[in-house]
Design a protein around this motif. Sequence first.
Motif, PDB file in Angstrom:
ATOM      1  N   VAL A  33     -28.929 -26.257  -8.497  1.00 20.63           N
ATOM      2  CA  VAL A  33     -30.482 -26.369  -8.830  1.00 20.63           C
ATOM      3  C   VAL A  33     -30.819 -25.238  -9.256  1.00 20.63           C
ATOM      4  CG1 VAL A  33     -32.738 -26.344  -7.632  1.00 20.63           C
ATOM      5  CG2 VAL A  33     -30.716 -27.607  -6.289  1.00 20.63           C
ATOM      6  N   SER A  34     -31.400 -25.249 -10.491  1.00 21.79           N
ATOM      7  CA  SER A  34     -31.899 -24.102 -11.398  1.00 21.79           C
ATOM      8  C   SER A  34     -30.581 -23.509 -11.801  1.00 21.79           C
ATOM      9  CB  SER A  34     -32.915 -23.400 -11.014  1.00 21.79           C
ATOM     10  OG  SER A  34     -34.001 -24.156 -10.792  1.00 21.79           O
ATOM     11  N   ASP A  35     -29.592 -23.809 -12.103  1.00 28.11           N
ATOM     12  CA  ASP A  35     -28.170 -23.195 -12.401  1.00 28.11           C
ATOM     13  C   ASP A  35     -27.618 -22.127 -11.041  1.00 28.11           C
ATOM     14  OD1 ASP A  35     -28.204 -23.778 -14.993  1.00 28.11           O
ATOM     15  OD2 ASP A  35     -29.337 -22.408 -15.520  1.00 28.11           O
ATOM     16  N   ARG A  36     -28.191 -22.481  -9.828  1.00 32.05           N
ATOM     17  CA  ARG A  36     -27.664 -21.802  -8.653  1.00 32.05           C
ATOM     18  C   ARG A  36     -27.093 -22.840  -7.981  1.00 32.05           C
ATOM     19  NH1 ARG A  36     -29.508 -21.698  -3.660  1.00 32.05           N
ATOM     20  NH2 ARG A  36     -31.554 -22.710  -4.142  1.00 32.05           N
ATOM     21  N   LEU A  37     -25.910 -22.546  -7.414  1.00 27.25           N
ATOM     22  CA  LEU A  37     -24.979 -23.404  -6.428  1.00 27.25           C
ATOM     23  C   LEU A  37     -25.676 -23.791  -5.079  1.00 27.25           C
ATOM     24  CD1 LEU A  37     -22.363 -25.158  -6.083  1.00 27.25           C
ATOM     25  CD2 LEU A  37     -21.550 -23.128  -4.627  1.00 27.25           C
ATOM     26  N   ASP A  38     -26.250 -25.106  -5.103  1.00 27.69           N
ATOM     27  CA  ASP A  38     -26.773 -25.577  -4.029  1.00 27.69           C
ATOM     28  C   ASP A  38     -25.706 -25.951  -2.774  1.00 27.69           C
ATOM     29  OD1 ASP A  38     -29.428 -26.104  -2.655  1.00 27.69           O
ATOM     30  OD2 ASP A  38     -28.210 -28.107  -2.282  1.00 27.69           O
ATOM     31  N   HIS A  39     -24.821 -26.672  -2.999  1.00 24.23           N
ATOM     32  CA  HIS A  39     -23.950 -27.298  -2.117  1.00 24.23           C
ATOM     33  C   HIS A  39     -22.646 -27.695  -2.775  1.00 24.23           C
ATOM     34  CE1 HIS A  39     -26.143 -31.148  -2.580  1.00 24.23           C
ATOM     35  NE2 HIS A  39     -24.985 -31.505  -2.456  1.00 24.23           N
ATOM     36  N   GLN A  40     -21.652 -27.791  -2.039  1.00 24.42           N
ATOM     37  CA  GLN A  40     -20.194 -28.504  -2.339  1.00 24.42           C
ATOM     38  C   GLN A  40     -20.213 -29.560  -1.469  1.00 24.42           C
ATOM     39  OE1 GLN A  40     -18.627 -24.563  -1.934  1.00 24.42           O
ATOM     40  NE2 GLN A  40     -17.648 -24.517  -3.858  1.00 24.42           N
ATOM     41  N   SER A  41     -19.657 -30.633  -2.010  1.00 28.48           N
ATOM     42  CA  SER A  41     -19.323 -31.860  -1.127  1.00 28.48           C
ATOM     43  C   SER A  41     -17.619 -32.015  -1.467  1.00 28.48           C
ATOM     44  CB  SER A  41     -20.142 -33.010  -1.587  1.00 28.48           C
ATOM     45  OG  SER A  41     -21.336 -32.638  -1.535  1.00 28.48           O
ATOM     46  N   TYR A  42     -17.009 -32.372  -0.459  1.00 22.36           N
ATOM     47  CA  TYR A  42     -15.533 -32.348  -0.257  1.00 22.36           C
ATOM     48  C   TYR A  42     -15.367 -33.841   0.174  1.00 22.36           C
ATOM     49  CZ  TYR A  42     -15.149 -27.459  -0.836  1.00 22.36           C
ATOM     50  OH  TYR A  42     -15.182 -26.200  -1.420  1.00 22.36           O
ATOM     51  N   PHE A  43     -14.921 -34.645  -0.335  1.00 17.24           N
ATOM     52  CA  PHE A  43     -14.299 -36.129   0.058  1.00 17.24           C
ATOM     53  C   PHE A  43     -12.883 -36.042   0.395  1.00 17.24           C
ATOM     54  CE2 PHE A  43     -17.935 -36.142  -2.509  1.00 17.24           C
ATOM     55  CZ  PHE A  43     -18.836 -36.945  -2.034  1.00 17.24           C
ATOM     56  N   LEU A  44     -12.512 -36.301   1.507  1.00 19.42           N
ATOM     57  CA  LEU A  44     -11.132 -36.466   2.200  1.00 19.42           C
ATOM     58  C   LEU A  44     -10.880 -37.643   2.467  1.00 19.42           C
ATOM     59  CD1 LEU A  44     -11.615 -33.186   4.323  1.00 19.42           C
ATOM     60  CD2 LEU A  44     -11.149 -33.120   1.749  1.00 19.42           C
ATOM     61  N   PRO A  45     -10.166 -38.438   1.282  1.00 18.55           N
ATOM     62  CA  PRO A  45      -9.883 -39.857   2.117  1.00 18.55           C
ATOM     63  C   PRO A  45      -8.670 -40.069   2.954  1.00 18.55           C
ATOM     64  CG  PRO A  45      -8.861 -39.255  -0.242  1.00 18.55           C
ATOM     65  CD  PRO A  45     -10.149 -38.151   0.169  1.00 18.55           C
ATOM     66  N   ASP A  46      -7.741 -38.920   3.128  1.00 13.25           N
ATOM     67  CA  ASP A  46      -6.901 -39.005   4.113  1.00 13.25           C
ATOM     68  C   ASP A  46      -7.148 -39.058   5.504  1.00 13.25           C
ATOM     69  OD1 ASP A  46      -4.925 -38.907   1.965  1.00 13.25           O
ATOM     70  OD2 ASP A  46      -4.625 -36.773   2.141  1.00 13.25           O
ATOM     71  N   SER A  47      -8.264 -38.235   5.800  1.00 13.81           N
ATOM     72  CA  SER A  47      -8.794 -38.055   7.197  1.00 13.81           C
ATOM     73  C   SER A  47     -10.133 -39.109   7.066  1.00 13.81           C
ATOM     74  CB  SER A  47      -9.064 -36.794   7.574  1.00 13.81           C
ATOM     75  OG  SER A  47     -10.061 -36.177   6.470  1.00 13.81           O
ATOM     76  N   ASN A  48     -10.657 -39.560   6.080  1.00 13.97           N
ATOM     77  CA  ASN A  48     -11.832 -40.456   6.029  1.00 13.97           C
ATOM     78  C   ASN A  48     -13.178 -39.417   6.464  1.00 13.97           C
ATOM     79  OD1 ASN A  48     -13.303 -42.821   5.387  1.00 13.97           O
ATOM     80  ND2 ASN A  48     -13.325 -43.435   7.639  1.00 13.97           N
ATOM     81  N   GLU A  49     -13.274 -38.430   5.784  1.00 15.64           N
ATOM     82  CA  GLU A  49     -14.281 -37.395   6.162  1.00 15.64           C
ATOM     83  C   GLU A  49     -14.788 -36.821   5.079  1.00 15.64           C
ATOM     84  OE1 GLU A  49     -14.483 -34.045   9.473  1.00 15.64           O
ATOM     85  OE2 GLU A  49     -12.760 -34.164   8.481  1.00 15.64           O
ATOM     86  N   THR A  50     -15.944 -36.701   5.142  1.00 13.27           N
ATOM     87  CA  THR A  50     -16.710 -35.939   4.017  1.00 13.27           C
ATOM     88  C   THR A  50     -17.544 -34.506   4.694  1.00 13.27           C
ATOM     89  OG1 THR A  50     -17.395 -37.893   2.908  1.00 13.27           O
ATOM     90  CG2 THR A  50     -18.899 -35.934   2.408  1.00 13.27           C
ATOM     91  N   ILE A  51     -17.110 -33.475   3.818  1.00  9.41           N
ATOM     92  CA  ILE A  51     -17.718 -31.994   4.160  1.00  9.41           C
ATOM     93  C   ILE A  51     -18.643 -31.538   3.372  1.00  9.41           C
ATOM     94  CG2 ILE A  51     -17.067 -29.835   4.708  1.00  9.41           C
ATOM     95  CD1 ILE A  51     -14.510 -30.812   5.781  1.00  9.41           C
ATOM     96  N   LEU A  52     -19.969 -31.170   3.690  1.00 10.12           N
ATOM     97  CA  LEU A  52     -20.622 -30.584   2.798  1.00 10.12           C
ATOM     98  C   LEU A  52     -21.018 -29.268   3.323  1.00 10.12           C
ATOM     99  CD1 LEU A  52     -21.624 -33.725   3.289  1.00 10.12           C
ATOM    100  CD2 LEU A  52     -23.479 -33.011   1.736  1.00 10.12           C
ATOM    101  N   VAL A  53     -20.960 -28.395   2.342  1.00 11.32           N
ATOM    102  CA  VAL A  53     -21.167 -26.790   2.720  1.00 11.32           C
ATOM    103  C   VAL A  53     -22.139 -26.365   1.647  1.00 11.32           C
ATOM    104  CG1 VAL A  53     -19.922 -24.347   2.564  1.00 11.32           C
ATOM    105  CG2 VAL A  53     -18.646 -26.696   3.107  1.00 11.32           C
TER     106      VAL A  53
END
Length: 540
Positions: A33-53
């Motif tokens: 957002v406005s060139d600043r990192l807002d969040h990261q989304s990790y998609f882990l298909p092996d464990s069928n899980e999504t992690i947002l940081v």
Amino acid sequence: IEKASGLRQTDMVMESEKYYVCAGNVRLIESFVSDRLDHQSYFLPDSNETILVYPATKEYERRPGVPAHRGTPRDMAQWLLTGQYESLGEKAVDGRVLAGLATRRVPEWQPREVEDWRQEIWFDMETKLPDNAQLSFRSKQSGMTYVNRQDQFRYSVEVSAELFEHNIPSDYTPTVVNGLRLFSELASGRYPRSPDRDSITRQIGDRVQVQEAIGADAPPSGKYGYNSIMRAADFFFMVARASRDFGYYGHQVTANDARRVLAYWKRRGTEYEILWGDLRMETLAKDELIQRCRANGDSACLLDFLQKDDSASIEPLGEVGDASVVPALLERRDLWQGPPAANPFTQALVKIRRRLEQQDPARTLAAGRLLYANGRSVSQGFVRIGNTAGLTNFHGYFALLVPTEDPQASLPGYARQSTGASARLFFWSRTSRPAEPVVILDWADTVQGRVVDPQGKPWSDIEVGLSAQPGTSAGPVWPLGNRTRTDSQGTFLFELVPVGVPLEVSVGNPDSTSHFVRVGIDDLAPDQKYELGEIVLRRE
């Protein structure tokens, strides 16, 4: 390794995203957002899980499931082809032939406030890889139109493996906790009755109203802002969609209920993530959760497990259940296919009734079922016995704790559908048989008449009462009665009069023997206009 970046412009806020795709699946999205990192989304298909940081606020989310449409760029085009779509034809760009597809099909995971959805993609006819894509939609809540354009796809770009590390720092806190804590700070310790955006907005207002409240009240969690509350709503939407093993009890759990379950959801295997009333989070196996609810007297969560798993034991409910679980147990009792003597739901109901009446001898459990005359259940119907009222569940069952000192005394009861003209009057006592009666609604009536003096002159502004208990003064609302006053012509009218018991009309001041008349109605039938004619009242 494939890399793609996109650009999204929302009003005056510039947002951009970088997609990093590895081994055929999207593993990471970086959102700016406005060139600043807002969040990261990790998609882990092996464990069928999504992690947002969220680095800026030191928050994180762990969601079950990986969105199916978040695969390779090629999968984006294939996803469009799974439903209704339109062809945009072909066009030549820089010596390449591009083909376009578009759809207006809103994905089921999108909130209901989204409308005017349009997604299109142009891909290279030779490689079948996307060249550019665009998504636009309008928000009903804000009235704004959002446009997301992806037009900087890069393929075969080397990216460091460290980029895909998704370890959550120990000092990060869950977004769902911060969002619910802020909500409770703005709502005097309450949580959302339902964890969806619409319900939350109805309770505490829209973005502007929430930000104004944060500015005025300065709550401790105000630093997380309106977005944290909406993230909590989106989180619950995702976990509820991912599995039926999800429960939320914000309509009855508050920030003071530290030992009660506010929400739970299945994480993996037999593990459940538990959010307690004081917003502590804990991971427990199913059996551990049931035992903890049993020890804490948390009947709502126990009932939820029973309804989702027929093999679950109902013994804990018999030990700790309260009036709130009785309607569901009545329903399960009536569906029991085994020998009546072995019906475990009957046994649990007996235990609950006995324990509630031992705890408070001045009150007793009044329960039953509400049906229409055609046998259909009255969902969310209204029931009042004496001065105690409540609603039926989806299948018409109800339970009330009503005050009663004399076991033989009959209390007047009143039931109606949530809207419309079907109602019923009845009497209930501690010794009623059956113990859980079925109340049948029928069409309500109108009762009208005219009050005159012995010379036939109309009486105006005279109080008229309609009561289900002869010899008593009519109450202001059913089941104790209804009241009105005569007009300038001496006429009175009662509408939506429930049938079921004999009624009595009282005219005038009941404290004055010479200025009071009672008229009985013993033959009231459903859907009737009952005309009492002229009632003569002497003048004092």
